[in-house]
Write a protein that holds these residues in place. Structure first.
Motif, PDB file in Angstrom:
ATOM      1  N   GLY A  47       0.840  -1.177  -0.113  1.00 29.42           N
ATOM      2  CA  GLY A  47       0.099  -0.018  -0.090  1.00 29.42           C
ATOM      3  C   GLY A  47       0.860   1.094  -0.159  1.00 29.42           C
ATOM      4  N   THR A  48       2.039   1.206  -0.392  1.00 22.28           N
ATOM      5  CA  THR A  48       2.962   2.228  -0.378  1.00 22.28           C
ATOM      6  C   THR A  48       3.729   2.305  -1.535  1.00 22.28           C
ATOM      7  OG1 THR A  48       2.955   2.222   2.023  1.00 22.28           O
ATOM      8  CG2 THR A  48       4.841   3.552   0.894  1.00 22.28           C
ATOM      9  N   LEU A  49       3.948   3.618  -2.270  1.00 28.49           N
ATOM     10  CA  LEU A  49       4.849   3.791  -3.123  1.00 28.49           C
ATOM     11  C   LEU A  49       6.128   4.452  -2.820  1.00 28.49           C
ATOM     12  CD1 LEU A  49       5.410   3.780  -6.306  1.00 28.49           C
ATOM     13  CD2 LEU A  49       4.308   6.047  -6.303  1.00 28.49           C
ATOM     14  N   LYS A  50       7.130   3.841  -2.880  1.00 29.86           N
ATOM     15  CA  LYS A  50       8.751   4.589  -2.270  1.00 29.86           C
ATOM     16  C   LYS A  50       9.367   5.126  -3.751  1.00 29.86           C
ATOM     17  CE  LYS A  50      10.158   0.451  -0.869  1.00 29.86           C
ATOM     18  NZ  LYS A  50      11.260  -0.542  -0.312  1.00 29.86           N
ATOM     19  N   VAL A  51       9.452   6.401  -3.415  1.00 29.56           N
ATOM     20  CA  VAL A  51       9.922   7.204  -4.585  1.00 29.56           C
ATOM     21  C   VAL A  51      11.457   7.892  -4.192  1.00 29.56           C
ATOM     22  CG1 VAL A  51       9.541   9.104  -6.073  1.00 29.56           C
ATOM     23  CG2 VAL A  51       7.706   7.756  -5.277  1.00 29.56           C
ATOM     24  N   CYS A  52      12.312   7.352  -5.036  1.00 29.97           N
ATOM     25  CA  CYS A  52      13.642   7.946  -4.784  1.00 29.97           C
ATOM     26  C   CYS A  52      13.742   9.386  -5.376  1.00 29.97           C
ATOM     27  CB  CYS A  52      14.668   7.055  -5.392  1.00 29.97           C
ATOM     28  SG  CYS A  52      15.386   5.838  -4.573  1.00 29.97           S
ATOM     29  N   ILE A  53      14.285  10.353  -4.351  1.00 34.62           N
ATOM     30  CA  ILE A  53      14.427  11.833  -4.889  1.00 34.62           C
ATOM     31  C   ILE A  53      15.654  12.222  -4.601  1.00 34.62           C
ATOM     32  CG2 ILE A  53      11.949  12.391  -4.797  1.00 34.62           C
ATOM     33  CD1 ILE A  53      12.875  13.902  -2.111  1.00 34.62           C
ATOM     34  N   TRP A  54      16.261  13.420  -5.236  1.00 35.31           N
ATOM     35  CA  TRP A  54      17.386  13.964  -4.679  1.00 35.31           C
ATOM     36  C   TRP A  54      17.003  15.365  -4.169  1.00 35.31           C
ATOM     37  CZ3 TRP A  54      21.074  17.674  -8.175  1.00 35.31           C
ATOM     38  CH2 TRP A  54      21.985  18.001  -7.444  1.00 35.31           C
ATOM     39  N   PRO A  55      17.155  15.492  -2.842  1.00 37.04           N
ATOM     40  CA  PRO A  55      16.329  16.566  -2.256  1.00 37.04           C
ATOM     41  C   PRO A  55      17.037  17.931  -2.265  1.00 37.04           C
ATOM     42  CG  PRO A  55      17.425  15.427  -0.460  1.00 37.04           C
ATOM     43  CD  PRO A  55      17.785  14.654  -1.959  1.00 37.04           C
ATOM     44  N   ASP A  56      18.050  18.068  -3.296  1.00 38.76           N
ATOM     45  CA  ASP A  56      18.756  19.212  -3.412  1.00 38.76           C
ATOM     46  C   ASP A  56      18.575  19.865  -4.930  1.00 38.76           C
ATOM     47  OD1 ASP A  56      20.199  21.299  -2.374  1.00 38.76           O
ATOM     48  OD2 ASP A  56      22.381  20.546  -3.488  1.00 38.76           O
ATOM     49  N   TYR A  57      17.558  19.380  -5.572  1.00 38.56           N
ATOM     50  CA  TYR A  57      17.316  19.464  -6.962  1.00 38.56           C
ATOM     51  C   TYR A  57      16.187  20.498  -7.214  1.00 38.56           C
ATOM     52  CZ  TYR A  57      17.732  18.040 -11.936  1.00 38.56           C
ATOM     53  OH  TYR A  57      18.087  18.060 -13.206  1.00 38.56           O
ATOM     54  N   TYR A  58      16.576  21.802  -7.175  1.00 44.12           N
ATOM     55  CA  TYR A  58      15.604  22.864  -7.122  1.00 44.12           C
ATOM     56  C   TYR A  58      14.642  22.897  -8.516  1.00 44.12           C
ATOM     57  CZ  TYR A  58      14.254  27.758  -6.702  1.00 44.12           C
ATOM     58  OH  TYR A  58      13.487  29.050  -6.547  1.00 44.12           O
ATOM     59  N   GLY A  59      13.528  23.003  -8.149  1.00 44.99           N
ATOM     60  CA  GLY A  59      12.463  22.963  -9.130  1.00 44.99           C
ATOM     61  C   GLY A  59      11.991  21.600  -9.362  1.00 44.99           C
ATOM     62  N   ILE A  60      12.567  20.817  -8.936  1.00 48.33           N
ATOM     63  CA  ILE A  60      12.338  19.188  -9.287  1.00 48.33           C
ATOM     64  C   ILE A  60      12.052  18.599  -7.988  1.00 48.33           C
ATOM     65  CG2 ILE A  60      13.216  17.010 -10.041  1.00 48.33           C
ATOM     66  CD1 ILE A  60      13.063  19.088 -12.192  1.00 48.33           C
ATOM     67  N   THR A  61      12.888  18.394  -7.181  1.00 50.71           N
ATOM     68  CA  THR A  61      12.613  17.711  -5.703  1.00 50.71           C
ATOM     69  C   THR A  61      13.495  18.362  -4.753  1.00 50.71           C
ATOM     70  OG1 THR A  61      14.532  16.179  -6.478  1.00 50.71           O
ATOM     71  CG2 THR A  61      12.057  15.336  -6.912  1.00 50.71           C
ATOM     72  N   TRP A  62      13.093  19.436  -4.397  1.00 48.51           N
ATOM     73  CA  TRP A  62      13.968  20.491  -3.604  1.00 48.51           C
ATOM     74  C   TRP A  62      13.519  20.410  -2.185  1.00 48.51           C
ATOM     75  CZ3 TRP A  62      13.485  25.868  -2.208  1.00 48.51           C
ATOM     76  CH2 TRP A  62      14.737  26.328  -1.501  1.00 48.51           C
ATOM     77  N   ARG A  63      14.367  20.150  -1.046  1.00 50.38           N
ATOM     78  CA  ARG A  63      13.870  20.557   0.078  1.00 50.38           C
ATOM     79  C   ARG A  63      14.340  21.857   0.683  1.00 50.38           C
ATOM     80  NH1 ARG A  63      15.106  16.135   2.454  1.00 50.38           N
ATOM     81  NH2 ARG A  63      13.066  15.465   3.066  1.00 50.38           N
ATOM     82  N   ASN A  64      13.452  22.668   1.067  1.00 54.77           N
ATOM     83  CA  ASN A  64      13.816  24.196   1.305  1.00 54.77           C
ATOM     84  C   ASN A  64      14.429  24.040   2.794  1.00 54.77           C
ATOM     85  OD1 ASN A  64      13.526  26.709   2.897  1.00 54.77           O
ATOM     86  ND2 ASN A  64      11.886  27.103   1.208  1.00 54.77           N
TER      87      ASN A  64
END
Length: 276
Positions: A47-64
């Motif tokens: 019941g869970t989708l695990k999605v890999c992200i790079w959290p330093d990718y501005y505009g894409i997958t960015w962690r403020n």
């Protein structure tokens, strides 16, 4: 019968078929989910989708860094994929150097952080059809002597790239006179540039927006002609055709129904979105 009778009859018959066609499309999606392979079966059963992200990718997958909130086009679209699958969403922090390992060891089910389709990656992973495409850009300071893209490959110029990104092999092959500097964490390209240890760093369109939106000292150096445009896609590990079909069909849907366009527009990436 009048000559116009046949077209009207045909239209009525076709209209009557529309609900059946819609049902067939729905059954096709359901059939793909039913014929699950190992990855899709794990997603459905857990019941869970695990999605890999790079959290330093501005505009894409960015962690403020101030709010710790994730934003970007693939934060929006990964939520849409989970909603389509009717499962929960869990993010797994990854990076381009760890991308292949994280997918093939099942740390995540899919990488959704604008992964450039490179031959070395395509040997190990399977890619959806592209949804973005970007060339390579330079970032330098407003006062630097580099004014045009042609000024970059000159003797004495220090050119930085982030380790593990597609710019690393591309610039290694392209530079004939300038020196390539590969930046590895914890150092960053921005720090190296501000400190004067490099003259310019190479990046793509999404990441360039981070500097232009937040640093008044930064200046974009755009190629005057196509340099090395690459398509970006979602990546999964090979061996599960059903899961790949779900992902590839998702890209087709968001291109057609406006979700990709809306997400790209919201994050300033409409110029590089592949909407069809």
């Amino acid at each position: 019968r009048p000559p116009t009778a046949m077209p009207r009859t045909l239209i009525r018959r076709l209209s009557a078929l529309l609900p059946a066609v819609a049902s067939i499309c729905a059954l096709s999606v359901a059939a793909t989910l039913t014929m699950a392979g190992p990855v899709l079966d794990r997603i459905q059963s857990g019941g869970t989708l695990k999605v890999c992200i790079w959290p330093d990718y501005y505009g894409i997958t960015w962690r403020n860094p101030r709010t710790q909130q994730l934003t970007g086009v693939d934060i929006l679209l990964s939520a849409e994929l989970a909603k389509d699958l009717k499962v929960k969403l869990a993010y797994v922090e990854s990076s381009f150097p760890k991308l292949i390992e994280d997918l093939t060891t099942d740390r995540c089910d899919i990488a959704m952080h604008a992964v450039a389709v490179l031959p070395a990656r395509a040997e190990k992973l399977r890619f959806s059809q592209p949804y973005l495409q970007s060339d390579i850009y330079g970032i330098t300071t407003r006062t630097h002597r580099i004014q045009t893209f042609d000024d970059i490959d000159k003797p004495g110029v220090q050119v930085a790239v982030q380790a593990g990104t597609f710019m690393e092999p591309v610039m290694a092959a392209a530079l004939k006179q300038a020196k390539l500097v590969v930046v590895k964490p914890p150092q960053t390209r921005e720090q190296e540039l501000e400190a004067g240890r490099v003259d310019v760093f190479m990046t793509d369109f999404p990441y360039s927006r981070r500097l232009l939106d937040n640093a008044d000292w930064a200046r974009l150096v755009s190629p005057t002609r196509p340099f090395h445009a690459l398509p970006y896609a979602y990546a999964v590990k090979p061996g599960d055709d059903a899961w790949f079909q779900v992902v590839d069909s998702f890209v087709q849907r968001i291109q057609a129904d406006g979700r990709l366009e809306a997400a790209a527009r919201r994050h300033g990436l409409l110029p590089i979105a592949r909407l069809r």
